[in-house]
Design a protein around this motif. Structure first.
Motif, PDB file in Angstrom:
ATOM      1  N   ARG A   2       0.838  -1.200   0.000  1.00  0.00           N
ATOM      2  CA  ARG A   2       0.000   0.000   0.000  1.00  0.00           C
ATOM      3  C   ARG A   2       0.869   1.245   0.000  1.00  0.00           C
ATOM      4  O   ARG A   2       1.770   1.381   0.822  1.00  0.00           O
ATOM      5  CB  ARG A   2      -0.883  -0.018   1.251  1.00  0.00           C
ATOM      6  CG  ARG A   2      -1.904   1.092   1.368  1.00  0.00           C
ATOM      7  CD  ARG A   2      -2.722   0.848   2.632  1.00  0.00           C
ATOM      8  NE  ARG A   2      -3.883   1.699   2.726  1.00  0.00           N
ATOM      9  CZ  ARG A   2      -4.051   2.611   3.672  1.00  0.00           C
ATOM     10  NH1 ARG A   2      -3.110   2.794   4.585  1.00  0.00           N
ATOM     11  NH2 ARG A   2      -5.160   3.329   3.721  1.00  0.00           N
ATOM     12  N   SER A   3       0.642   2.147  -0.930  1.00  0.00           N
ATOM     13  CA  SER A   3       1.359   3.422  -0.932  1.00  0.00           C
ATOM     14  C   SER A   3       0.792   4.309   0.159  1.00  0.00           C
ATOM     15  O   SER A   3      -0.429   4.435   0.304  1.00  0.00           O
ATOM     16  CB  SER A   3       1.231   4.110  -2.290  1.00  0.00           C
ATOM     17  OG  SER A   3      -0.129   4.301  -2.620  1.00  0.00           O
ATOM     18  N   GLU A   4       1.678   4.917   0.928  1.00  0.00           N
ATOM     19  CA  GLU A   4       1.251   5.595   2.145  1.00  0.00           C
ATOM     20  C   GLU A   4       1.049   7.097   2.000  1.00  0.00           C
ATOM     21  O   GLU A   4       0.549   7.745   2.907  1.00  0.00           O
ATOM     22  CB  GLU A   4       2.271   5.345   3.267  1.00  0.00           C
ATOM     23  CG  GLU A   4       2.377   3.888   3.674  1.00  0.00           C
ATOM     24  CD  GLU A   4       1.076   3.330   4.223  1.00  0.00           C
ATOM     25  OE1 GLU A   4       0.281   4.126   4.764  1.00  0.00           O
ATOM     26  OE2 GLU A   4       0.845   2.123   4.115  1.00  0.00           O
ATOM     27  N   GLU A   5       1.461   7.691   0.881  1.00  0.00           N
ATOM     28  CA  GLU A   5       1.324   9.146   0.784  1.00  0.00           C
ATOM     29  C   GLU A   5       1.159   9.564  -0.660  1.00  0.00           C
ATOM     30  O   GLU A   5       1.525   8.854  -1.593  1.00  0.00           O
ATOM     31  CB  GLU A   5       2.524   9.861   1.395  1.00  0.00           C
ATOM     32  CG  GLU A   5       3.833   9.639   0.664  1.00  0.00           C
ATOM     33  CD  GLU A   5       4.984  10.385   1.290  1.00  0.00           C
ATOM     34  OE1 GLU A   5       5.856  10.867   0.536  1.00  0.00           O
ATOM     35  OE2 GLU A   5       5.006  10.495   2.541  1.00  0.00           O
ATOM     36  N   ARG A   6       0.609  10.751  -0.843  1.00  0.00           N
ATOM     37  CA  ARG A   6       0.468  11.400  -2.144  1.00  0.00           C
ATOM     38  C   ARG A   6       0.880  12.855  -1.988  1.00  0.00           C
ATOM     39  O   ARG A   6       0.657  13.463  -0.946  1.00  0.00           O
ATOM     40  CB  ARG A   6      -0.973  11.317  -2.652  1.00  0.00           C
ATOM     41  CG  ARG A   6      -1.357   9.944  -3.190  1.00  0.00           C
ATOM     42  CD  ARG A   6      -0.618   9.648  -4.490  1.00  0.00           C
ATOM     43  NE  ARG A   6      -1.009   8.352  -5.039  1.00  0.00           N
ATOM     44  CZ  ARG A   6      -0.379   7.220  -4.793  1.00  0.00           C
ATOM     45  NH1 ARG A   6       0.656   7.218  -3.964  1.00  0.00           N
ATOM     46  NH2 ARG A   6      -0.783   6.096  -5.355  1.00  0.00           N
ATOM     47  N   ARG A   7       1.489  13.384  -3.041  1.00  0.00           N
ATOM     48  CA  ARG A   7       1.970  14.761  -3.002  1.00  0.00           C
ATOM     49  C   ARG A   7       1.458  15.537  -4.202  1.00  0.00           C
ATOM     50  O   ARG A   7       1.212  14.961  -5.265  1.00  0.00           O
ATOM     51  CB  ARG A   7       3.506  14.806  -2.994  1.00  0.00           C
ATOM     52  CG  ARG A   7       4.151  14.136  -1.786  1.00  0.00           C
ATOM     53  CD  ARG A   7       5.644  13.995  -1.999  1.00  0.00           C
ATOM     54  NE  ARG A   7       6.293  13.318  -0.880  1.00  0.00           N
ATOM     55  CZ  ARG A   7       6.989  13.932   0.062  1.00  0.00           C
ATOM     56  NH1 ARG A   7       7.126  15.238   0.016  1.00  0.00           N
ATOM     57  NH2 ARG A   7       7.543  13.252   1.047  1.00  0.00           N
TER      58      ARG A   7
END
Length: 395
Positions: free
Chosen positions: A377-382
Motif C-alpha cells: 500500500r502506498s502511504e502518501e500522495r503529493r
C-alpha cells in the motif's frame, strides 16, 4: 654566487619582503627580470605565474644555458624546478592549463567596441527598443556591431538592460509548496472542465473536487457559467458531506478566476481551509484533477454527441462518479477503488491479494523466478513543488 663555467653572476635583492628583482651579468650585459611576486608560496606553483613572466624566464634561462651555465642552477635562482621550465617550453606551456582558469576568448569585444554598442543603444531612435529590435534595424542599414546576445550582455554589464515599454515586467513564478497527504481528507484538488453542448460555442461547466490520497470524487456540480459563487457552494457541500469540520485541510487548484475569486477565498477562510495554487498555465502542478478529467472524457460510455440539457449532463456525470468511486480499480492505488482507499478497506484487500500470490508460488515454485507482484500500500500522495509521487493519466 657563481653559476657554473660560463661566468654568470646572480645578484638578488628583496623589496618589501615580496617583490624581487634579479640581475644576471655576463661580461657587461645585464638582463632584468620583470617585477614579479617570486616569494616561496607563489613560486611553488607555476600556475600562478602570468604568461609574460614565464616567457621571460624561459628566455633568460635559455640564454644562460647557451652561455655555459647549468640549467638546474639557473632554475634554482628563480626557485622553480627544471621540470617546470620544460613544461613552459612545450607548445602551449605558457598558458594556464587549469580547468578553472579564467581565459580570455580570442573573439572578445574590445572596450572600444563595447562603448560603441552602448552609444548606439542610447541613440534617440534606439533608446526605447530592445536589442532584438536594434540588431535587425542596424542590419537594414548595412551595419553590424555584434550579435544580439552580445548586445544584451554588454547592456547588462553596464546596468542598462531594463524592461522597456508599458507592459509589466515578466515575473518569475515559483512552484507551489509541496502538499503531502498521508490519509483521506487532508489535501483536496479541484478544477473545472468544459462539456460541449448542442449549441456551438456554448458549454456546460463541470466543477469537480477530489481527494488526492484516495482519488475519491468528494463533490461535483454542473453549471452554465464559471463563478466563484458556484465553486464556494460546491466546496461547502463537499466539506459538510465528508464531516471534516475543524480538521486541517488544503485545497489545491489552478489560477483560474473562480479559484481566486473573493467569494471562494472568503469561504475557505471561514472554514479554515488553506488554499494552494498552481503556476499559471502549468497543468503538471495540478495533475490529479487533469488526470480525472482525461479518464472521464475517454470512457467508452462518454457521449459521442454533445449534451443537450443540464439535467442530462448531471445524470451522466452522476453515473460516472458512482462508477469511478465504487467500481473503478485505480492503477495509482494498486488497483483498488477510491472508495476502498478512502475508507481504509484497501489494506485488507491488498493483504489478501498478497496471500493469494504467496500460495500460488508455493504450489508452483518453478514458475516464479523472483518475488511475487508488489501488493504493498502506498502511504502518501503529493502535489506541488518537488513531488515524487507517480501518477498516470490513464486511470
Amino acid at each position: 654566487e657563481r653559476l657554473g663555467r660560463g661566468g654568470w653572476l646572480c645578484v638578488g635583492g628583496w623589496e618589501g619582503g615580496g617583490g624581487g628583482v634579479f640581475f644576471f651579468f655576463k661580461q657587461k650585459t645585464a638582463y632584468e627580470i620583470k617585477e614579479c611576486d617570486w616569494s616561496s608560496d607563489v613560486c611553488s606553483s607555476d600556475l600562478l605565474v602570468n604568461p609574460e613572466d614565464r616567457a621571460y624566464a624561459v628566455m633568460i634561462i635559455g640564454e644562460a644555458v647557451i652561455a655555459g651555465a647549468r640549467k638546474v642552477k639557473a632554475c634554482e635562482v628563480l626557485e622553480i624546478t627544471v621540470r617546470t621550465v620544460q613544461r613552459w617550453e612545450q607548445a602551449g606551456g605558457l598558458e594556464d592549463g587549469r580547468q578553472s582558469a579564467v581565459k580570455c576568448p580570442g573573439n572578445k569585444l574590445s572596450e572600444g567596441e563595447r562603448d560603441q554598442i552602448v552609444d548606439m543603444c542610447n541613440l534617440p531612435q534606439y533608446a526605447s527598443l530592445p536589442p532584438s529590435q536594434i540588431v535587425p534595424a542596424l542590419a537594414d542599414t548595412g551595419e553590424y556591431l555584434a550579435s544580439e546576445s552580445s548586445f544584451y550582455r554588454v547592456l547588462k554589464e553596464r546596468e542598462q538592460l531594463n524592461h522597456r515599454g508599458r507592459a509589466s515586467e515578466p515575473r518569475v513564478v515559483e512552484k507551489p509548496m509541496c502538499c503531502k497527504a498521508t490519509g483521506p481528507n487532508q489535501v483536496w484538488s479541484w478544477d473545472i472542465t468544459y462539456l460541449a453542448t448542442t449549441i456551438k460555442g456554448v458549454f456546460f461547466y463541470l466543477y469537480m473536487v477530489m481527494d488526492i490520497y484516495s482519488r475519491k470524487i468528494v463533490g461535483w456540480e454542473i453549471h452554465e457559467n464559471e463563478t466563484s459563487f458556484h465553486a464556494a457552494t460546491l466546496f461547502r457541500k463537499a466539506y459538510l458531506a465528508e464531516g471534516i469540520a475543524g480538521k486541517d485541510i488544503v485545497l489545491h487548484s489552478d489560477n483560474g478566476s473562480p479559484m481566486k475569486g473573493a467569494t471562494m477565498l472568503g469561504m475557505l477562510q471561514k472554514l479554515g481551509v488553506v488554499p494552494s495554487f498552481s503556476r499559471p498555465s502549468v497543468s503538471n502542478d495540478n495533475p490529479y484533477s487533469e488526470s480525472l478529467f482525461r479518464t472521464m472524457k475517454y470512457r467508452p460510455t462518454f457521449p459521442t454527441h454533445p449534451f443537450d440539457t443540464v439535467s442530462d449532463t448531471r445524470e451522466w456525470v452522476h453515473t460516472f462518479a458512482r462508477w469511478y468511486n465504487h467500481e473503478h480499480r485505480h492503477s495509482g492505488l494498486n488497483f483498488v477503488t477510491p472508495h476502498e482507499r478512502h475508507t481504509g478497506m484497501d489494506q485488507d484487500i491488498l493483504s489478501r491479494r498478497k496471500m493469494v500470490y504467496l500460495a500460488a508460488r508455493e504450489r508452483h515454485p518453478e514458475r516464479w523466478s523472483g518475488n511475487i507482484r508488489n501488493w504493498d500500500r502506498s502511504e502518501e500522495r503529493r502535489v506541488g513543488k518537488e513531488c515524487r509521487s507517480r501518477w498516470s493519466p490513464y486511470h
